[in-house]
Design an enzyme around this catalytic site. Sequence first.
Site, PDB file in Angstrom:
ATOM      1  N   ILE A  47      43.372 -54.588  71.318  1.00  0.00           N
ATOM      2  CA  ILE A  47      42.011 -55.083  71.067  1.00  0.00           C
ATOM      3  C   ILE A  47      40.934 -54.179  71.653  1.00  0.00           C
ATOM      4  CG2 ILE A  47      42.698 -57.500  70.854  1.00  0.00           C
ATOM      5  CD1 ILE A  47      41.816 -57.945  73.737  1.00  0.00           C
ATOM      6  N   GLY A  50      40.039 -47.242  76.104  1.00  0.00           N
ATOM      7  CA  GLY A  50      39.093 -46.346  76.749  1.00  0.00           C
ATOM      8  C   GLY A  50      39.782 -45.039  77.053  1.00  0.00           C
ATOM      9  N   SER A  53      42.730 -46.258  79.645  1.00  0.00           N
ATOM     10  CA  SER A  53      43.435 -47.535  79.548  1.00  0.00           C
ATOM     11  C   SER A  53      43.398 -48.074  78.130  1.00  0.00           C
ATOM     12  CB  SER A  53      42.804 -48.569  80.499  1.00  0.00           C
ATOM     13  OG  SER A  53      41.460 -48.823  80.128  1.00  0.00           O
ATOM     14  N   ASP A 165      29.211 -47.465  87.038  1.00  0.00           N
ATOM     15  CA  ASP A 165      29.231 -47.249  85.588  1.00  0.00           C
ATOM     16  C   ASP A 165      28.642 -48.461  84.859  1.00  0.00           C
ATOM     17  OD1 ASP A 165      29.671 -45.780  83.285  1.00  0.00           O
ATOM     18  OD2 ASP A 165      31.787 -46.314  83.110  1.00  0.00           O
TER      19      ASP A 165
END
Length: 342
Positions: A47, A50, A53, A165
Site C-alpha cells: 500500500i 519509500g 521501506s 522531515d
Amino acid sequence: MACFLNCVRFDVSKTITDKPTSQGSGVTCYNSWDDVETLTSNFSRLIGSGGYSSIYMARFSGSDKAALKVHVSSHRLYQVFRLELDILLRLQHPNIVKLLGYFDDSEENGALLLEYLPQGNLQEKLQSNSKQVLQWRNRVAIALQLVQAIEHIHEKCSPQIVHGDIKSSNVLLDKNFDCKLCDFGSAKVGFSSMVQPPTMSPRSRQVKMVGSPGYTDPHYLRTGIASKKMDMYGFGVVVLELVSGKEAFSAERGEMLVHIAAPLMNEILDSSVDISEDKVRQFLDPRLLRDSLDIDEVKTMLSVAAVCISSKLSLRPSAAQVADTLIKEIPSLSFLGCGKGV
C-alpha cells in the site's frame, strides 16, 4: 555554546518466546518472521513505499486493519529502524501515529506495525483529482493538530525530539480527516540543536543531511544545524500547501512552493503593508473559492507560514506559539472543538 546532539539509544526489552509477546504499553513484539508473514497474508498487498521501506496492509488481532512498515535489510538502515522504534515506543499523542507492534531480529531486519489511516496522506489528498476536496475547516484543523504534535515532541518529551522531515506525505489522515504525524526515521533525539563537528568533511556532512526537496530548511543546508526551527520551517511549507493546494516541489517544472510564495510572504512580513484580499485569493486553492470561508482566517494561515519559513531564525515561532495563534485567531477551530492537545 553550541550543543552536540547525539541520537539517544533506549533499551527495548524483548522476551524471546515462540509466540508474540505484549509490552506493558500494549505494543506487541513479534518474535519470528513467520508472524510478520501471517499479519500481511505473505505480503500480498503493498500500500506504500519509500526510499528505505515498504508498507503492507496487515490484520491486527485477526480483524483490525493495520499498516506494516518493513525496512530494507542492511545494517545502516537497521539503525534507522531502531531509532524510529525507540521513539514510537515512547510517544503517545492523538496526532502521532500509534505503534501497535514490531519485529526486531537485532541484526538487519525490522518491521513496525502501525495503525491504519484510511484517508492516506495529506500530500495525496491535496493533489488528488477526486471530486472530494479537502474543505477549509479540515485544513485549518490539520494545521493545528500537526503543530500540536510537533509541540509534543519538541517540549513535552524527555529527551526532546526533532522530527527532521516534516512534510505533507508524513501527515496521515484518519476517517474523520484528523491528522497523525509519522515517519521518525530522520529524527534527532536529545538537545534542541546540534552542530556538525568542524573537522567533518563537506562530503561526510552531505551524507548525514536529512530532509526532502521543497521542505528542507536552507539554514540547515548551509550549516548542518538540525533544530526545532528546522521542523517549524517544514511546518510552514505544509501550511502553504494547505492554503494553496500546490505541491511543495514540482520536479516536472523545477519549482518550489516557497519560491512561488516568496513575494507574498515578504509583503506579509513587512508590517507596513496591508495585504489585499485579491492577492490572498490569488494564492488560495481555487477549489476553495466557492466556499464561504473567512478571508481573515486565510491571512492568519499565511502569516503563520511566513514567520515559520523566515530566513531569520529569530522570527520563527515555537510550535506552542503557533498553536496559540491558530486557536485565538481562527474561529473555525472553536466550532470544531479543537483545543490544546496533550
